[in-house]
Design an enzyme around this catalytic site. Structure first.
Site, PDB file in Angstrom:
ATOM      1  N   THR A 103     -23.847   7.877 -34.252  1.00  9.81           N
ATOM      2  CA  THR A 103     -22.802   7.704 -35.263  1.00  9.81           C
ATOM      3  C   THR A 103     -22.528   8.949 -36.110  1.00  9.81           C
ATOM      4  O   THR A 103     -21.379   9.363 -36.245  1.00  9.81           O
ATOM      5  CB  THR A 103     -23.194   6.525 -36.180  1.00  9.81           C
ATOM      6  N   ASN A 124     -28.885  11.390 -36.267  1.00  8.88           N
ATOM      7  CA  ASN A 124     -28.800  10.568 -37.487  1.00  8.88           C
ATOM      8  C   ASN A 124     -29.989  10.843 -38.400  1.00  8.88           C
ATOM      9  O   ASN A 124     -29.969  10.485 -39.583  1.00  8.88           O
ATOM     10  CB  ASN A 124     -28.821   9.081 -37.133  1.00  8.88           C
ATOM     11  N   HIS A 383     -26.883   3.139 -27.964  1.00 10.29           N
ATOM     12  CA  HIS A 383     -26.008   4.273 -27.643  1.00 10.29           C
ATOM     13  C   HIS A 383     -26.765   5.508 -28.060  1.00 10.29           C
ATOM     14  O   HIS A 383     -27.822   5.405 -28.689  1.00 10.29           O
ATOM     15  CB  HIS A 383     -24.662   4.132 -28.366  1.00 10.29           C
TER      16      HIS A 383
HETATM   17 ZN    ZN Z   1     -21.731   4.447 -34.458  1.00  7.01          ZN
END
Ligand code: ZN
Ligand code: NAG
Ligand code: NAG
Ligand code: NAG
Length: 447
Positions: A103, A124, A383
């Protein structure tokens, strides 16, 4: 001329028709003025609905739906997404995320046009190798956030930007100081419709104060995807809700008469793939070849990131790990491959930063790396994998005056979006990894 014949024919015509037996020249004059009047009305109608502008400058609203895997738009009836597709330009086989398909790296690539080593948000969660400081998704110190995100570029060009959530938007950089009126500090509890309504309220400002660039972010359907994987009714419902919230945005823009003037770009950050119990690789299975202490491992999965202490040669670690993985004696060993970061495939653009640990492991689609067997239920979604996997792709739709209606374009990497936005806004772009010719290949010329 048009205006004159319109105003004179209007009161004259009914009277003529009902009470006079007119001569033919008069009849022709009346018909002619009727025709001119209708033509004028038609011109007025078209100018107010499409070509005349209420806003004095181009506007881009960049909307992200987290974890919107490419193809989700077909899981449920999505009339609003399809309205954007039919009326705009779509990446026919989806938008390609940057590696790692996580993300924060991806959202920040979208707004900087840079690959993660160049914008600094390489994961992240990571460490500064020099100071040992830890980056988390709540870190707002500008030292982490390199490059020039769109809100900063927009401000540097003396235009107004507004952010209703986006990773990095709260960071003060250059002329951008996250102004109270136009920058919302992240709060996942704010209902989606409140976010949309606040963005719509910007269009109620005096037109010269409407921000040129606006971001809008939704956590769904990523949230559900992690719980249950991409194929579950929870996802279908979340996709329907995202479609409905886009509908609210479109309707609000229509009510303000600006839907056809605004550029609406709808994207996701990455896709989602199902994971389950049998698709696990345990690092302690490698103990016969090499002991890997937990404090060497900065991130487990789906991108394995290892920084051994300075006394240990990373090349030795890579060789030993791959020896074990290739031995046929490690469960799912063939599904993990370990690299020195400089030996990763060039297309991943994942070596040119000290923040990236020296050893990176890539796992096969849907597999996960864990320190040790726990027996926990592991079924869900993930992911972060190689961006070559189709399951990691997400959506791209552009709608508005510079996007051709119904046009399909090939898939492209999200680092191209920065130049697309600066081209629409007609502002100076910072150096970035998008191609300078990309906007010309996608956008209609500005009128
Ligand atoms: Zn994401
Ligand atoms: C923005 O405004 C400042 C101050 O008025 C000016 O110095 C600068 O040249 C302007 N920049 C652009 C890109 O117009
Ligand atoms: C976050 O948003 C919710 C819902 O609008 C609100 O009740 C709460 O006070 C907000 N939290 C903070 C820290 O602002
Ligand atoms: C990406 O952009 C940065 C900043 O302009 C540059 O230093 C780097 O070489 C570029 N990398 C690629 C692969 O284009």
């Amino acid at each position: 001329m048009g205006e004159e014949s319109w105003s004179s024919s209007k009161p004259f015509l009914p009277h003529q028709r009902s009470s006079n037996s007119c001569s033919s020249w008069r009849f022709i004059l009346v018909i002619a003025s009727m025709f001119l009047g209708a033509a004028f009305l038609l011109a007025l109608y078209f100018s107010s609905s499409s070509s005349a502008t209420l806003l004095p400058h181009p506007v881009v609203i960049l909307v992200s739906s987290d974890g919107f895997r490419f193809g989700y738009q077909h899981k449920a009836p999505t009339p609003n997404i399809h309205r954007l597709i039919h009326g705009g330009t779509e990446a026919l086989t989806g938008l390609i995320p940057v590696f790692p398909t996580l993300t924060f790296p991806n959202h920040y690539s979208i707004v900087t046009g840079l690959y993660p080593p160049h914008h600094g948000i390489i994961n992240n969660f990571f460490y500064d190798p020099i100071t040992g400081d830890k980056f988390t998704m709540a870190s707002h110190h500008p030292k982490w956030w390199l490059g020039h995100p769109l809100w900063e570029t927009v401000a540097a060009n003396n235009l107004t930007a507004a952010t209703y959530f986006w990773p990095g938007s709260e960071v003060h950089k250059g002329p951008w100081a996250c102004p109270k009126a136009f920058c919302q500090p992240y709060n996942s509890s704010v209902p989606f419709q409140d976010r949309v309504d606040t963005v719509l309220s910007y269009f109620d400002l005096p037109t010269d104060q409407v921000p040129s660039f606006i971001t809008l972010y939704f956590e769904d359907p990523d949230h559900q995807g992690h719980l249950v994987g991409p194929d579950d009714s929870l996802i279908t419902d979340a996709v329907s809700r995202i479609d409905a919230i886009l509908g609210r945005l479109i309707l609000g823009l229509e009510q303000r008469g600006v839907f056809h003037e605004v550029h609406l770009i709808f994207v996701g950050d990455h896709g989602m793939v199902g994971t389950c119990d049998k698709k696990l690789i345990f690092l302690d299975d490698l103990a016969p070849w090499l002991d890997i202490p937990e404090d060497w491992v900065h991130y487990y999965t789906p991108i394995l990131a290892i920084r051994p202490p300075p006394s240990v040669d990373p090349a030795h670690v890579v060789a030993k790990m791959n020896q074990g993985l290739d031995s046929g004696k490690v469960e799912n060993g063939g599904k993990l491959r370990v690299f020195l970061k400089q030996d990763l495939p060039e297309r991943l653009h994942y070596s040119d930063s000290d923040r990236i640990p020296p050893i990176i492991g890539l796992v096969d689609e849907g597999y996960k790396v864990e320190p040790t067997r726990t027996g926990n239920n592991e079924c869900g979604g993930a992911h972060g994998y190689d961006n070559a996997f189709f399951s990691m792709r997400t959506i791209f739709i552009g709608h508005g005056p510079r996007f051709a209606k119904g046009r399909k374009i090939p898939s492209f990497e999200n680092v191209q979006i920065y130049n697309l936005v600066t081209s629409i806004l007609n502002i100076q772009a910072a150096p970035n990894n998008g191609s300078a010719s990309f906007p010309d290949s996608v956008l209609l010329p500005s009128s």
